[in-house]
Every structure is written in structure tokens, then in C-alpha cells.
Write an enzyme that holds these catalytic residues in place. Structure first.
Site, PDB file in Angstrom:
ATOM      1  N   VAL A  17       1.009  -0.874   0.554  1.00  0.00           N
ATOM      2  CA  VAL A  17      -0.120  -0.155  -0.336  1.00  0.00           C
ATOM      3  C   VAL A  17       0.783   1.662  -0.060  1.00  0.00           C
ATOM      4  CG1 VAL A  17      -1.515   1.680   1.291  1.00  0.00           C
ATOM      5  CG2 VAL A  17      -2.040  -1.142   1.044  1.00  0.00           C
ATOM      6  N   THR A 123      -5.262  -0.202   7.733  1.00  0.00           N
ATOM      7  CA  THR A 123      -6.430  -0.984   7.843  1.00  0.00           C
ATOM      8  C   THR A 123      -6.353  -0.495   9.093  1.00  0.00           C
ATOM      9  OG1 THR A 123      -6.966  -2.093   5.533  1.00  0.00           O
ATOM     10  CG2 THR A 123      -8.259  -2.371   7.543  1.00  0.00           C
ATOM     11  N   GLU A 155      -4.939  -5.753  -5.116  1.00  0.00           N
ATOM     12  CA  GLU A 155      -3.836  -6.295  -5.883  1.00  0.00           C
ATOM     13  C   GLU A 155      -4.094  -7.110  -7.450  1.00  0.00           C
ATOM     14  OE1 GLU A 155      -1.509  -9.614  -3.430  1.00  0.00           O
ATOM     15  OE2 GLU A 155      -1.985  -8.090  -1.564  1.00  0.00           O
ATOM     16  N   LYS A 204     -14.018   0.952   5.462  1.00  0.00           N
ATOM     17  CA  LYS A 204     -13.382   0.870   5.192  1.00  0.00           C
ATOM     18  C   LYS A 204     -13.099  -1.250   5.517  1.00  0.00           C
ATOM     19  CE  LYS A 204      -9.578  -1.401   3.805  1.00  0.00           C
ATOM     20  NZ  LYS A 204      -8.644  -1.926   2.686  1.00  0.00           N
ATOM     21  N   LEU A 250     -19.640 -11.727  -8.109  1.00  0.00           N
ATOM     22  CA  LEU A 250     -19.771 -12.302  -8.592  1.00  0.00           C
ATOM     23  C   LEU A 250     -19.377 -13.719  -8.551  1.00  0.00           C
ATOM     24  CD1 LEU A 250     -23.883 -10.845  -8.545  1.00  0.00           C
ATOM     25  CD2 LEU A 250     -22.748 -11.909  -6.769  1.00  0.00           C
ATOM     26  N   GLY A 253     -16.080 -20.227  -7.316  1.00  0.00           N
ATOM     27  CA  GLY A 253     -15.070 -21.020  -7.399  1.00  0.00           C
ATOM     28  C   GLY A 253     -14.489 -21.351  -6.056  1.00  0.00           C
ATOM     29  N   CYS A 260      -6.230  -9.419   3.040  1.00  0.00           N
ATOM     30  CA  CYS A 260      -6.841  -8.802   3.528  1.00  0.00           C
ATOM     31  C   CYS A 260      -8.347  -9.190   3.715  1.00  0.00           C
ATOM     32  CB  CYS A 260      -7.211  -8.140   2.994  1.00  0.00           C
ATOM     33  SG  CYS A 260      -5.563  -6.392   1.938  1.00  0.00           S
ATOM     34  N   ARG A 327      -0.433 -15.149   0.659  1.00  0.00           N
ATOM     35  CA  ARG A 327      -1.286 -15.029   2.188  1.00  0.00           C
ATOM     36  C   ARG A 327      -3.068 -15.298   1.959  1.00  0.00           C
ATOM     37  NH1 ARG A 327       0.561  -9.090   4.048  1.00  0.00           N
ATOM     38  NH2 ARG A 327      -0.058  -8.504   1.622  1.00  0.00           N
TER      39      ARG A 327
HETATM   40  C1  UGA Z   1      -9.146  -6.644  -1.822  1.00  0.00           C
HETATM   41  C2  UGA Z   1     -10.588  -5.315  -1.851  1.00  0.00           C
HETATM   42  O1  UGA Z   1     -11.091  -5.626  -3.202  1.00  0.00           O
HETATM   43  C3  UGA Z   1      -9.647  -3.517  -1.911  1.00  0.00           C
HETATM   44  O2  UGA Z   1     -10.830  -2.977  -2.261  1.00  0.00           O
HETATM   45  C4  UGA Z   1      -9.270  -3.353  -1.174  1.00  0.00           C
HETATM   46  O3  UGA Z   1      -9.138  -2.424  -1.002  1.00  0.00           O
HETATM   47  C5  UGA Z   1      -7.904  -4.631  -0.655  1.00  0.00           C
HETATM   48  O4  UGA Z   1      -8.802  -6.096  -0.092  1.00  0.00           O
HETATM   49  C6  UGA Z   1      -7.373  -4.016   0.661  1.00  0.00           C
HETATM   50  O5  UGA Z   1      -8.310  -4.609   1.888  1.00  0.00           O
HETATM   51  O6  UGA Z   1      -5.568  -4.253   0.644  1.00  0.00           O
HETATM   52  P1  UGA Z   1      -7.550  -7.861  -2.994  1.00  0.00           P
HETATM   53  O7  UGA Z   1      -7.517  -8.918  -1.634  1.00  0.00           O
HETATM   54  O8  UGA Z   1      -6.131  -7.179  -3.329  1.00  0.00           O
HETATM   55  O9  UGA Z   1      -8.359  -6.580  -3.047  1.00  0.00           O
HETATM   56  O10 UGA Z   1      -8.420  -8.766  -3.977  1.00  0.00           O
HETATM   57  P2  UGA Z   1     -10.190  -8.717  -4.746  1.00  0.00           P
HETATM   58  O11 UGA Z   1      -9.489  -8.583  -5.893  1.00  0.00           O
HETATM   59  O12 UGA Z   1     -10.673  -8.442  -3.791  1.00  0.00           O
HETATM   60  O13 UGA Z   1      -9.912 -10.695  -4.439  1.00  0.00           O
HETATM   61  C7  UGA Z   1      -9.837 -10.977  -3.584  1.00  0.00           C
HETATM   62  C8  UGA Z   1      -9.863 -12.377  -3.065  1.00  0.00           C
HETATM   63  O14 UGA Z   1     -11.717 -12.377  -3.252  1.00  0.00           O
HETATM   64  C9  UGA Z   1      -9.052 -13.262  -4.391  1.00  0.00           C
HETATM   65  O15 UGA Z   1      -9.043 -14.641  -3.720  1.00  0.00           O
HETATM   66  C10 UGA Z   1     -10.530 -13.548  -5.678  1.00  0.00           C
HETATM   67  O16 UGA Z   1      -9.781 -14.867  -6.264  1.00  0.00           O
HETATM   68  C11 UGA Z   1     -11.500 -13.985  -4.666  1.00  0.00           C
HETATM   69  N1  UGA Z   1     -12.745 -13.509  -5.309  1.00  0.00           N
HETATM   70  C12 UGA Z   1     -12.745 -12.038  -5.778  1.00  0.00           C
HETATM   71  C13 UGA Z   1     -13.389 -14.115  -5.763  1.00  0.00           C
HETATM   72  O17 UGA Z   1     -13.604 -15.061  -5.239  1.00  0.00           O
HETATM   73  N2  UGA Z   1     -14.752 -13.639  -7.090  1.00  0.00           N
HETATM   74  C14 UGA Z   1     -14.826 -12.477  -6.792  1.00  0.00           C
HETATM   75  O18 UGA Z   1     -15.807 -12.943  -7.732  1.00  0.00           O
HETATM   76  C15 UGA Z   1     -13.747 -11.967  -6.600  1.00  0.00           C
END
Ligand code: UGA
Length: 431
Positions: A17, A123, A155, A204, A250, A253, A260, A327
Site C-alpha cells: 500500500v 487498515t 493487488e 474500510k 459474483l 470459485g 485483506c 497470503r
Molecule cells: C481487496 C479489496 O478488493 C480492495 O478494495 C482492498 O483495498 C484490499 O482488499 C485491501 O483491503 O487491501 P485484494 O485482496 O487485492 O483487494 O483482492 P480482490 O481482487 O478483492 O480479491 C480477493 C479474493 O477474492 C481473491 O482470492 C479473488 O480470487 C476472490 N474473488 C474475487 C472471488 O472468489 N470472486 C469474485 O467474484 C471476486
């Protein structure tokens, strides 16, 4: 400083971040003093090396190198900048609460008030700002300003997220520091939520908890679809077109991962619990996610019988594509479960292998997708890296010993997989 000049800032903590924030503000024209206690990391950054994998970040660092200053010392940052962005880690403790020791180390290292402000990017639990205000007041530093400015970067797309945020949240005490943070973000032209500190902190946590809830919800729908013969991809499409629901997050998986969601959902649940409220919904969100990581194992057993001696290929290990972050990755639980069943697991990830090796040294790693697939009884898509989506399935079919392909992210073209003579199974897809 003239109105056209950009406010210089400091960023304390050059992790994921901190670095993206620093580089983003440098791109907008600020001089940025970056501080980190890790001398090796600072040395690498001074040489222009980026310690994390994040698409587009290296170019931005190179382009703004004259505005970026790296040091292990706080003094130059205090000398040049009024706003000190805090972006240190807040990992979970054994109790699941956020470990604020790095935040408090920063607070403790602040000198007597001289017109500076802490701007919290890390956070932190709701109430942290109030607590820091109390600490400042009790230690004769009541002139220190405090602003909560939570981060919503994802990320893998963090640079784009910084430049084009859905919104900017600034929680403050209505003073110069709040104004200065608002001005810093002005060029991005994003919707601004100006609020009090506690509400900013809560936004947040609530945003991450809601996104995790959305994922667990669609995963449960997927599981019910499997039982009833519906297809979750169709269901999600039909749901997502409703403006009130929206199509994002949505995708069913094998569960959400990353530091996070896992950390923040549990931190919010505990925060509520510690203040006397039982947050029932989040218990279910967490449990559904844990079970979802394991459902692939029962799918495998249904097709292959006992897994002892079976060769299973894992395609992808990172918690999502375009990152090397392991992680909270679903692959950690899945690989361990498969090994506990006696399966021989061979894994490949284009970027995350080094991180994976430190967490799972006992796993067999292939150096390409073909290497993982060769002689496999089953192939599981764990992380939807583009190179896996573009696999030639006829070639995969020739290389495998068995025929089973489990699409843990519903990202593959099931028709193409089947056309190659393979058995395709997604998560909540009609067979
Ligand atoms: C998440 C939030 O989306 C960010 O807004 C936030 O800033 C960040 O945490 C944080 O608090 O630092 P991030 O952890 O980088 O971001 O990843 P995401 O893209 O949100 O995905 C998280 C997980 O959910 C992944 O394993 C992804 O594969 C999964 N996911 C996401 C699903 O299984 N289905 C979905 O429809 C979307």
C-alpha cells in the site's frame, strides 16, 4: 507553497500500500519521502528495484524517480513534509484482532507537535484514530493532526486503482490536515466522502466485509446450483444485471484469499464481539469460505475414488492472478488437504513460486504448466492466470494420464475442454 505546487508528503512503510501510494502521489506531482525500517528494502528501492510484483509499478517508479526519496530515517521526512501517510502492516494476532504494534511504533516515534499530521492508510480497527488522539494528547503532542484515509487498492491492478478510484474517503477533525489530504486527491476527480474518523475507519472494514460476503453468497448459490442442476454463471449474470446488485464479485470459485479479506472480516467480527455485538453473518461468511476451499477434494473423490497415489496438477497458487501474494491463498488449504489424502501434488505458478516454496516447501513444483500437467490424473485450475485460460486442451489431453479438469475459478471454456475429450467440472456449473 503556491496553489499550483503540490504538497510534499511522507509515506511511512514501503510495503504494498505504501509504495503504490507514494508512487501514485509522485506521479501527481508531489515530492514523496518514503521511510521504512527495513534497510535492505530501502537499498533496493534506491537502486530502482521493486520488491513486490505489481503490474505497471516499475515504470511509474522509474518515471518519478526524481520525486521519490527513500530512507530508513524519519528526520528527512519530517523536515520536508507535513503529511505523514502511515502504511505499515496490521497483520492479525493470535486472537484475530489487528496487530497495531507497527502503527504504535510510528505514533511513538513522532516528535513534539510542529504542524505535522498522521494520515492513516493502514487498515485499522474502528476506534484507532480516537485512541491515537488520546495518546497524542496525553504525551503533550495535541498539536498533531490526524486523518483517516483508508485504502481500497486491489493487488494486481493497484496502479490503475490509485489513479481511478471509485471514491476517496477522508475522515478528519475539520482542520488543515483534512483539507490538505482532500486537495492532494483533487486531480483524480473522484467522488469524495468526507466524514469523521470513526466512520472512515468503518467504511474500510465494512467494504471488505461486504465484498467477502458477496463472494461467500455466490459460492453458496453455486453449491445449491450443483444440487439442483442450475448454472451459477448464468445465475450470476441474471442477478448482476440488476443495478442494485451489480455484476462484480459474483464469481463463484474455490473461495476468496489474500491477506485483506481474511484479516478484515475476522477483525470486524471480533471488533463487534468485543463491543458486545455478535456479528452472525460474518461467522457464516468465514465458514463458507473455509469449506469452499475444500469442496474440490470431494469433487475429485467423486471422479477418481480414493486419492492416495493419484497425481493432481495445481495450475496457479497465488490468491489471484497478477500477484505473487500467497497470503490466505486457497491453494494452501487445498494442497495440504490433497497431500493429507495421499495424493501426489505437482504445482505450477508463473510468478508466486518463490513465495509458495517458503510456505509449502514439501510441494513438488513444475517449471511450466506442461510440467505440472504431464501424467496427471486430474488438473485443477486454482488461479486464473491468462496462460492457463489459453491452454491448448488437445495438447493437455495428450499429456495427462487421466481426463479430469476441475475449473476452480469458472474461468475456462468448458466446451473447448470437453471437445478435447476431457471431463470438465466447474464450481456450480451445469455438467
Ligand atoms: C481487496 C479489496 O478488493 C480492495 O478494495 C482492498 O483495498 C484490499 O482488499 C485491501 O483491503 O487491501 P485484494 O485482496 O487485492 O483487494 O483482492 P480482490 O481482487 O478483492 O480479491 C480477493 C479474493 O477474492 C481473491 O482470492 C479473488 O480470487 C476472490 N474473488 C474475487 C472471488 O472468489 N470472486 C469474485 O467474484 C471476486
Amino acid at each position: 507553497m503556491s496553489s499550483s505546487e503540490r504538497e510534499p508528503i511522507a509515506v511511512i512503510g514501503t510495503g504494498y500500500v505504501g509504495l503504490v501510494t507514494a508512487v501514485g502521489f509522485a506521479e501527481l506531482g508531489s515530492d514523496v519521502w518514503c521511510v521504512d525500517v527495513d534497510a535492505e528494502k530501502i537499498d533496493r528501492l534506491r537502486r530502482g528495484e521493486i520488491p513486490i510484483y505489481e503490474p505497471g509499478l516499475d515504470e511509474l517508479v522509474a518515471r518519478n524517480s526524481s520525486r521519490l526519496h527513500f530512507s530508513t530515517e524519519l528526520a528527512p521526512a519530517l523536515e520536508h513534509a507535513r503529511l505523514l501517510f502511515v502504511a505499515v502492516g496490521t497483520p492479525p494476532t493470535h486472537s484475530g484482532d489487528a496487530d497495531l504494534s507497527a502503527v504504535h511504533a510510528v505514533v511513538g516515534s513522532m516528535p513534539r507537535p510542529d504542524g505535522h499530521a498522521l494520515v492513516m492508510k493502514s487498515t485499522v480497527p474502528c476506534g484507532t484514530g480516537a485512541n491515537i488522539r488520546r495518546i497524542f494528547n496525553e504525551s503533550g503532542k495535541s498539536g498533531f493532526s490526524y486523518v483517516s484515509c483508508p485504502e481500497f487498492l486491489k493487488e494486481g491492478s493497484a496502479v490503475g486503482d490509485f489513479m481511478h478510484p471509485d471514491r476517496v474517503v477522508v475522515g478528519g477533525e475539520g482542520d488543515w490536515a483534512e483539507e490538505a489530504v482532500v486537495r492532494l486527491y483533487e486531480p483524480l476527480d473522484a467522488p469524495l466522502v468526507r466524514t469523521d474518523i470513526a466512520s472512515a475507519e468503518m467504511i474500510k472494514l465494512a467494504a471488505n466485509a461486504f465484498l467477502a460476503t458477496k463472494i461467500s453468497f455466490i459460492n453458496e448459490i453455486a453449491n445449491v446450483c450443483e444440487a439442483l442442476g442450475a448454472d451459477v454463471v448464468e445465475v450470476a449474470r441474471g442477478m448482476g444485471l440488476d443495478d442494485r446488485i451489480g455484476p462484480k464479485f459474483l464469481q463463484a470459485g474455490i473461495g476468496y484469499g489474500g491477506s485483506c479479506f481474511t484479516k478484515d472480516v475476522s477483525a470486524l467480527k471480533l471488533l463487534a464481539g468485543n463491543s458486545g455485538y455478535h456479528f452472525q453473518l460474518l461467522n457464516a461468511v468465514i465458514e463458507v469460505n473455509e469449506l469452499q476451499k475444500r469442496r474440490v477434494v470431494s469433487k475429485l473423490k467423486r471422479h477418481l475414488g480414493a486419492l492416495a497415489g493419484k497425481r493432481i496438477a495445481l495450475l496457479g497458487l497465488a490468491f489471484k492472478p497478477n500477484t505473487d501474494d500467497m497470503r490466505g491463498a486457497s491453494s494452501l488449504v487445498l494442497a495440504a488437504r490433497l497431500q493429507a489424502e495421499g495424493a501426489h501434488v505437482r504445482a505450477y505458478d508463473p510468478i508466486a513460486e518463490d513465495q509458495a516454496r517458503t510456505l509449502m516447501p514439501q510441494l513438488d513444483y513444475a517449471d511450466c504448466a506442461d510440467g505440472a500437467i504431464a501424467d496427471a490424473d486430474a488438473v485443477i485450475l486454482v488461479t486464473e492466470w491468462r496462460e492457463f485460460i489459453e491452454l491448448e486442451w488437445e495438447q493437455v489431453a495428450r499429456a495427462m494420464r487421466g481426463t479430469l479438469v476441475i475449473d476452480g475459478r469458472n474461468a475456462l471454456d468448458g466446451t473447448a475442454v470437453r471437445a478435447a475429450g476431457l471431463t470438465y467440472e466447474g464450481i456450480g456449473r451445469r455438467r
